[in-house]
Design an enzyme around this catalytic site. Structure first.
Site, PDB file in Angstrom:
ATOM      1  N   GLU A 148     -13.811  13.558 -75.264  1.00  0.00           N
ATOM      2  CA  GLU A 148     -15.074  13.118 -75.042  1.00  0.00           C
ATOM      3  C   GLU A 148     -16.319  13.253 -76.295  1.00  0.00           C
ATOM      4  O   GLU A 148     -15.492  14.020 -77.396  1.00  0.00           O
ATOM      5  CB  GLU A 148     -14.969  14.437 -73.829  1.00  0.00           C
ATOM      6  CG  GLU A 148     -16.855  14.287 -73.794  1.00  0.00           C
ATOM      7  CD  GLU A 148     -16.932  15.140 -72.594  1.00  0.00           C
ATOM      8  OE1 GLU A 148     -16.199  16.317 -72.372  1.00  0.00           O
ATOM      9  OE2 GLU A 148     -18.507  15.088 -71.163  1.00  0.00           O
ATOM     10  N   GLU A 242     -21.625  15.893 -64.020  1.00  0.00           N
ATOM     11  CA  GLU A 242     -21.928  16.613 -64.826  1.00  0.00           C
ATOM     12  C   GLU A 242     -23.266  17.802 -64.663  1.00  0.00           C
ATOM     13  O   GLU A 242     -23.912  16.437 -65.132  1.00  0.00           O
ATOM     14  CB  GLU A 242     -21.413  17.008 -65.985  1.00  0.00           C
ATOM     15  CG  GLU A 242     -19.819  17.158 -65.667  1.00  0.00           C
ATOM     16  CD  GLU A 242     -19.880  17.147 -67.267  1.00  0.00           C
ATOM     17  OE1 GLU A 242     -18.779  17.902 -67.749  1.00  0.00           O
ATOM     18  OE2 GLU A 242     -20.246  17.457 -68.315  1.00  0.00           O
TER      19      GLU A 242
END
Ligand code: MN
Length: 315
Positions: A148, A242
């Site tokens: 990420e 998210e």
């Protein structure tokens, strides 16, 4: 193109244990998501059989994710700390395999948090060597690793798509991919077209989060631009929502993610709204919709004035 649409389980649950994981799976399915991302900071924490049963019951796909702690930072120049990070990730990969997850993603390349200085060549070497061994373990279970790309306050190693691609190349394993996140891209990248373009064929996972971690559309993230960039790049992987609000996470996670205020309070309403936004953006990016075409002209029209930045940016 059909991208699986996912949601991070900690959007839906505050505490984290087996009951919360089962509830999160059921809630994600009830709202209409295709995939749930389960945090796995501790691979021993969940009853994996019970969680797998909830996944079977709902038909949801699953990914796992974590951010490494500073005492298990796989990029550490201290070999004991780096080895602790590798051991933790191997445990997570094993547990994720029992859940039949397709991907272990997140800040798995360095400790997640604010670092006191820039990464060194020793950090880069430790991360690439350790992740190569973790990738081999994941590969033997048919699983991928997603690195990420996060902002400078949450990693000193991988802050841009271009750096993530360089680390994927250094690891040199087919099952290691780049994991982009719009919340972080909004801080570090030139724009969604440039970041997705920098990934080339290495992009394997995408998080969508708003600039202040709240409702999609409440901030400065260009969701339509991102989804168009993904469509133009031929990205068919999952897109996972998210969002984080101080009172809706544990104090420990709030501290790690610097969540100092509440930006939402109703997780089901938030998740329902996000799914509708994602579906709208995907429809707008379909071929034939005005402005959505895969031609370079479509890109120029969508990102005026940004095209020239690529040439002047350092690698
Ligand atoms: Mn993320």
């Amino acid at each position: 193109m059909h991208n699986q649409l996912g949601i991070h389980a900690l959007v839906l649950e505050r505490e984290w244990d087996t009951d919360a994981a089962v509830r999160a799976v059921r809630r994600a399915a009830a709202v209409g998501y295709d995939l749930v991302e389960l945090p796995m900071f501790d691979p021993e924490q969940l009853d994996l059989v019970a969680v797998r049963a909830a996944l079977d019951e709902t038909g949801l796909a699953v990914n796992c994710s974590l951010g490494l702690p500073f005492d298990a930072d796989i990029s550490s120049a201290n070999p004991e700390i780096a080895a602790a990070g590798e051991r933790l990730l191997l445990g997570v990969v094993h547990a994720a395999g029992r859940l039949r997850a397709g991907l272990v993603a997140g800040v798995i390349h360095s400790a997640m948090g604010k670092h006191p200085g820039p990464a060194t060549p020793a950090n880069w070497e430790a991360a690439s060597a350790g992740l190569r061994r973790v990738a081999d373990a994941a590969g033997s279970l048919g699983m991928r690793l997603g690195l990420e790309v996060v902002n400078r306050y949450e990693s000193n190693l991988v802050n841009t798509a271009a750096t993530a691609v360089a680390l994927v190349d250094a690891i040199s394993r087919e099952n290691v991919v780049v994991h982009l996140d719009t919340y972080h891209m909004n801080i570090e990248e030139r724009g969604p077209f440039e970041a997705v373009g920098d990934c080339g064929d290495k992009l394997g996972y995408v998080h969508v989060g708003e600039s202040a971690r709240g409702y999609l559309g409440s901030g400065s993230v260009d969701l339509t631009g991102l989804v168009r960039a993904l469509a133009q790049a031929g990205y068919t992987g999952a897109i996972t929502f998210e969002a984080f609000s101080r009172s809706r996470v544990t104090p420990a996670l709030a501290a790690t993610l610097s969540l100092w205020r509440d930006v939402w309070d109703d997780p089901v309403d938030l998740a329902t709204h996000a799914l509708a936004c994602l579906r709208t953006a995907l429809r707008a990016a379909e071929p034939g919709v005005a402005g959505a075409g895969p031609s370079p002209a479509g890109r120029a029209a969508s990102a005026p004035g940004r095209g020239g930045a690529a040439a002047g940016e350092p690698g």
